[in-house]
Design a protein around this motif. Sequence first.
Motif, PDB file in Angstrom:
ATOM      1  N   SER A   8      -0.187 -19.343 -43.425  1.00  0.00           N
ATOM      2  CA  SER A   8       1.004 -18.752 -42.806  1.00  0.00           C
ATOM      3  C   SER A   8       0.717 -18.312 -41.377  1.00  0.00           C
ATOM      4  O   SER A   8       1.535 -18.525 -40.468  1.00  0.00           O
ATOM      5  N   ALA A   9      -0.428 -17.704 -41.141  1.00  0.00           N
ATOM      6  CA  ALA A   9      -0.805 -17.258 -39.799  1.00  0.00           C
ATOM      7  C   ALA A   9      -0.956 -18.454 -38.859  1.00  0.00           C
ATOM      8  O   ALA A   9      -0.506 -18.423 -37.710  1.00  0.00           O
ATOM      9  N   LEU A  10      -1.590 -19.534 -39.351  1.00  0.00           N
ATOM     10  CA  LEU A  10      -1.758 -20.739 -38.539  1.00  0.00           C
ATOM     11  C   LEU A  10      -0.407 -21.378 -38.204  1.00  0.00           C
ATOM     12  O   LEU A  10      -0.183 -21.818 -37.075  1.00  0.00           O
ATOM     13  N   LEU A  11       0.493 -21.423 -39.170  1.00  0.00           N
ATOM     14  CA  LEU A  11       1.823 -21.970 -38.929  1.00  0.00           C
ATOM     15  C   LEU A  11       2.592 -21.129 -37.903  1.00  0.00           C
ATOM     16  O   LEU A  11       3.298 -21.659 -37.039  1.00  0.00           O
ATOM     17  N   LEU A  12       2.429 -19.817 -37.997  1.00  0.00           N
ATOM     18  CA  LEU A  12       3.068 -18.931 -37.034  1.00  0.00           C
ATOM     19  C   LEU A  12       2.520 -19.163 -35.623  1.00  0.00           C
ATOM     20  O   LEU A  12       3.267 -19.233 -34.653  1.00  0.00           O
ATOM     21  N   ILE A  13       1.225 -19.331 -35.505  1.00  0.00           N
ATOM     22  CA  ILE A  13       0.600 -19.602 -34.206  1.00  0.00           C
ATOM     23  C   ILE A  13       1.092 -20.927 -33.634  1.00  0.00           C
ATOM     24  O   ILE A  13       1.426 -21.034 -32.462  1.00  0.00           O
ATOM     25  N   VAL A  14       1.167 -21.952 -34.476  1.00  0.00           N
ATOM     26  CA  VAL A  14       1.665 -23.256 -34.036  1.00  0.00           C
ATOM     27  C   VAL A  14       3.118 -23.139 -33.574  1.00  0.00           C
ATOM     28  O   VAL A  14       3.506 -23.693 -32.535  1.00  0.00           O
ATOM     29  N   ALA A  15       3.943 -22.407 -34.321  1.00  0.00           N
ATOM     30  CA  ALA A  15       5.346 -22.225 -33.941  1.00  0.00           C
ATOM     31  C   ALA A  15       5.452 -21.507 -32.598  1.00  0.00           C
ATOM     32  O   ALA A  15       6.264 -21.883 -31.738  1.00  0.00           O
ATOM     33  N   ILE A  16       4.639 -20.499 -32.377  1.00  0.00           N
ATOM     34  CA  ILE A  16       4.658 -19.771 -31.099  1.00  0.00           C
ATOM     35  C   ILE A  16       4.237 -20.691 -29.963  1.00  0.00           C
ATOM     36  O   ILE A  16       4.852 -20.699 -28.893  1.00  0.00           O
ATOM     37  N   LEU A  17       3.195 -21.485 -30.175  1.00  0.00           N
ATOM     38  CA  LEU A  17       2.741 -22.415 -29.146  1.00  0.00           C
ATOM     39  C   LEU A  17       3.802 -23.460 -28.817  1.00  0.00           C
ATOM     40  O   LEU A  17       4.004 -23.814 -27.650  1.00  0.00           O
ATOM     41  N   LEU A  18       4.497 -23.957 -29.827  1.00  0.00           N
ATOM     42  CA  LEU A  18       5.586 -24.908 -29.592  1.00  0.00           C
ATOM     43  C   LEU A  18       6.718 -24.262 -28.806  1.00  0.00           C
ATOM     44  O   LEU A  18       7.289 -24.869 -27.904  1.00  0.00           O
ATOM     45  N   PHE A  19       7.047 -23.041 -29.136  1.00  0.00           N
ATOM     46  CA  PHE A  19       8.095 -22.305 -28.417  1.00  0.00           C
ATOM     47  C   PHE A  19       7.712 -22.127 -26.946  1.00  0.00           C
ATOM     48  O   PHE A  19       8.511 -22.380 -26.041  1.00  0.00           O
ATOM     49  N   ILE A  20       6.472 -21.745 -26.698  1.00  0.00           N
ATOM     50  CA  ILE A  20       5.997 -21.567 -25.323  1.00  0.00           C
ATOM     51  C   ILE A  20       6.034 -22.894 -24.568  1.00  0.00           C
ATOM     52  O   ILE A  20       6.436 -22.961 -23.405  1.00  0.00           O
ATOM     53  N   ALA A  21       5.634 -23.967 -25.223  1.00  0.00           N
ATOM     54  CA  ALA A  21       5.643 -25.282 -24.587  1.00  0.00           C
ATOM     55  C   ALA A  21       7.059 -25.704 -24.226  1.00  0.00           C
ATOM     56  O   ALA A  21       7.302 -26.260 -23.147  1.00  0.00           O
TER      57      ALA A  21
END
Length: 173
Positions: A8-21
């Motif tokens: 869940s933490a990894l998925l959240l990090i990936v989602a944040i990185l996609l949002f920033i991108a």
Amino acid sequence: MFEILLISALLLIVAILLFIAQKADYLYTKIWHIEYFVREADKRSKPQVRNIDMGKLKVNQLVSHIPKLEENKIYYLCHPCTTGGRTIFENKKREEALFKQIIKENPGIRIIRPLQIIPEDMPHEEAMIRCFNMLDAADALILPMGWEKSHGCSMEHKRAEKKRKERILLRTN
């Protein structure tokens, strides 16, 4: 349980990185033209400011016709957008006519035309930030007759004065 939290933490990090991108890509596409003007301005040395002292106002010239403009400079064509008792459409038509007149008298010069670049539905504050960035990349400001009735044109004039930009006041619009 620990594995589920880690995933869940990894998925959240990936989602944040996609949002920033996505936001970075959005900002890049929105301001690419401003960065281009700034880069072009940095490539050449700043020309001397030619001013005539007229009290507090320092201007290049006050003319009723279009003056001869220098080809090695970038000019910023200031024009009212929503003020002066005219619609945006009417102001754009007047700016277009003035631009054609300037180009007819001075073929080959470079003119930044914010009225044609800035989207009509953009909030005033954001539009002025973009205008200031483009104005900073220019060597001189061209102001048509009646510019002082426009809040945006007045702000651009003050900015040009502060930055010691050459200002050309026209008695035509």
